[in-house]
Design a protein around this motif. Structure first.
Motif, short mmCIF file in Angstrom:
data_model
loop_
_atom_site.label_atom_id
_atom_site.label_comp_id
_atom_site.label_asym_id
_atom_site.label_seq_id
_atom_site.Cartn_x
_atom_site.Cartn_y
_atom_site.Cartn_z
N THR A 34 0.85 -1.19 0.00
CA THR A 34 0.00 0.00 0.00
C THR A 34 0.88 1.24 0.00
O THR A 34 1.67 1.45 0.94
CB THR A 34 -0.92 0.03 1.23
N LEU A 35 0.78 2.05 -1.04
CA LEU A 35 1.60 3.26 -1.14
C LEU A 35 1.05 4.36 -0.24
O LEU A 35 -0.16 4.53 -0.11
CB LEU A 35 1.64 3.75 -2.59
N GLN A 36 1.96 5.10 0.34
CA GLN A 36 1.55 6.22 1.18
C GLN A 36 1.04 7.37 0.32
O GLN A 36 1.45 7.56 -0.82
CB GLN A 36 2.73 6.71 2.03
N GLU A 37 0.14 8.15 0.89
CA GLU A 37 -0.36 9.34 0.20
C GLU A 37 0.80 10.29 -0.06
O GLU A 37 1.66 10.49 0.77
CB GLU A 37 -1.43 10.03 1.05
N GLY A 38 0.83 10.86 -1.26
CA GLY A 38 1.90 11.78 -1.62
C GLY A 38 3.02 11.13 -2.41
O GLY A 38 3.95 11.81 -2.84
N THR A 39 2.95 9.81 -2.60
CA THR A 39 3.96 9.13 -3.42
C THR A 39 3.81 9.56 -4.88
O THR A 39 2.73 9.44 -5.46
CB THR A 39 3.81 7.61 -3.33
#
Length: 314
Positions: free
Chosen positions: A108-113
């Motif tokens: 799960t990618l973090q927000e802002g990636t």
């Protein structure tokens, strides 16, 4: 804005000519790229997994000592990948075999990636390879986001050439930038020249393809340009991590302050970027193991090269 590198962290067992001694080096192509970006001052996080075992302890200590931001994913097997790197002491070149485990869960990618980089074993070893492809396609579907892939082909991990090529191509189709060595391309596409193979990869969707050629330098290809630069001469200790240092430098060169990836539009831009990257690779070859350079070291080496080439006046 954030760059996330997804892929394996492992231990290279460097087996020197004659088997006189074996030296463990923590590494793994994606982990090396994350370390390289960190040393170049780029904010980047490594998303990876390893086991609670002695090799995993070495990986953990290595990443902690450098200060790389790490998101350790749960692993179904709980094993750390081991790479056997057979080193030719005469040339510094390496060939590999693997005890591979790449089974991350919940990517799960973090927000802002804004940029995702991946490749190497993570591109072909299942079940993680399919999860990465899905992540990259979903990420790239948003405006302003990009994906970078370094093929770093390791046939020992998947000897079936057709199966390997199919897994590579599905990932390249989700990428804006793809890098491969001439040896990677020769194995994947034995009937094509490296340039023709790179063009075939560009046709899948990326906007930039880069071929590394070891001591012969590197070539960059876009829809409109093809540029080759030579590599600076260097005393080679070993080649471990040189391609990863090149990759980290390439991303560092192309990343903009807002985290977006700039694909060079002119031949001059491509040449400048490649020259910086081949210098980063050469500096790494002069050291044992994967030890990528800092920006200051790259700048100093380029300045020294410029001065050596400058005409003298009397």
């Amino acid at each position: 804005m954030t760059t996330v590198v997804i892929g394996e962290a492992l231990v290279d067992l460097a087996w020197h000519t004659g088997g006189a001694h074996v030296v463990p080096h923590p590494g793994g192509s994606p982990a090396n790229v994350a370390v390289g970006l960190h040393r170049l001052g780029q904010p980047a996080a490594l998303m990876t997994c390893w086991g609670d075992d002695p090799p995993g302890d070495l990986v953990s200590a290595h990443l902690d000592s450098i200060g790389v931001t790490v998101h350790r994913l749960p692993s179904a097997s709980g094993r750390t990948t081991i790479a056997l790197a057979y080193l030719d002491d005469a040339t510094g070149s390496a060939r590999y075999d693997f005890l591979a485990a790449w089974d991350p869960q919940d990517i799960t990618l973090q927000e802002g990636t804004t940029l995702v980089h991946t490749g190497s074993l993570a591109a072909v070893v299942e079940p993680g390879a399919t999860r990465i492809v899905e992540t990259c396609h979903a990420h790239r579907s948003h405006p302003g986001r990009a994906v970078s892939v370094d093929l770093n082909v390791r046939p020992a991990a998947l000897p079936d050439r057709d199966a390997y090529r199919a897994r590579v191509e599905r990932l390249v189709a989700a990428a804006d930038l793809v890098k491969a060595s001439d040896e990677d391309l020769a194995w994947l596409y034995p009937d094509l020249t490296p340039e023709a193979a790179a063009r075939a990869l560009l046709a899948l969707g990326p906007r930039l393809a880069v071929i590394t050629r070891g001591a012969q330098g590197a070539t960059a290809l876009t829809a409109h340009h093809e540029i080759t630069v030579p590599a600076p001469p260097v005393h080679v200790v070993d080649t471990i991590g040189a391609g990863d240092a090149f990759q980290a430098c390439l991303l560092d060169t192309l990343l903009q302050p807002d985290g977006t990836l700039h694909i060079p539009a002119t031949a001059a831009e491509l040449e400048s970027a490649l020259r910086r990257c081949v210098t980063a690779g050469a500096l790494t070859c002069a050291r044992a193991g994967a030890q990528p350079p800092t920006s200051e070291e790259i700048t100093a080496a380029l300045t020294a090269e410029d001065q050596s080439l400058a005409p003298t006046t009397r």
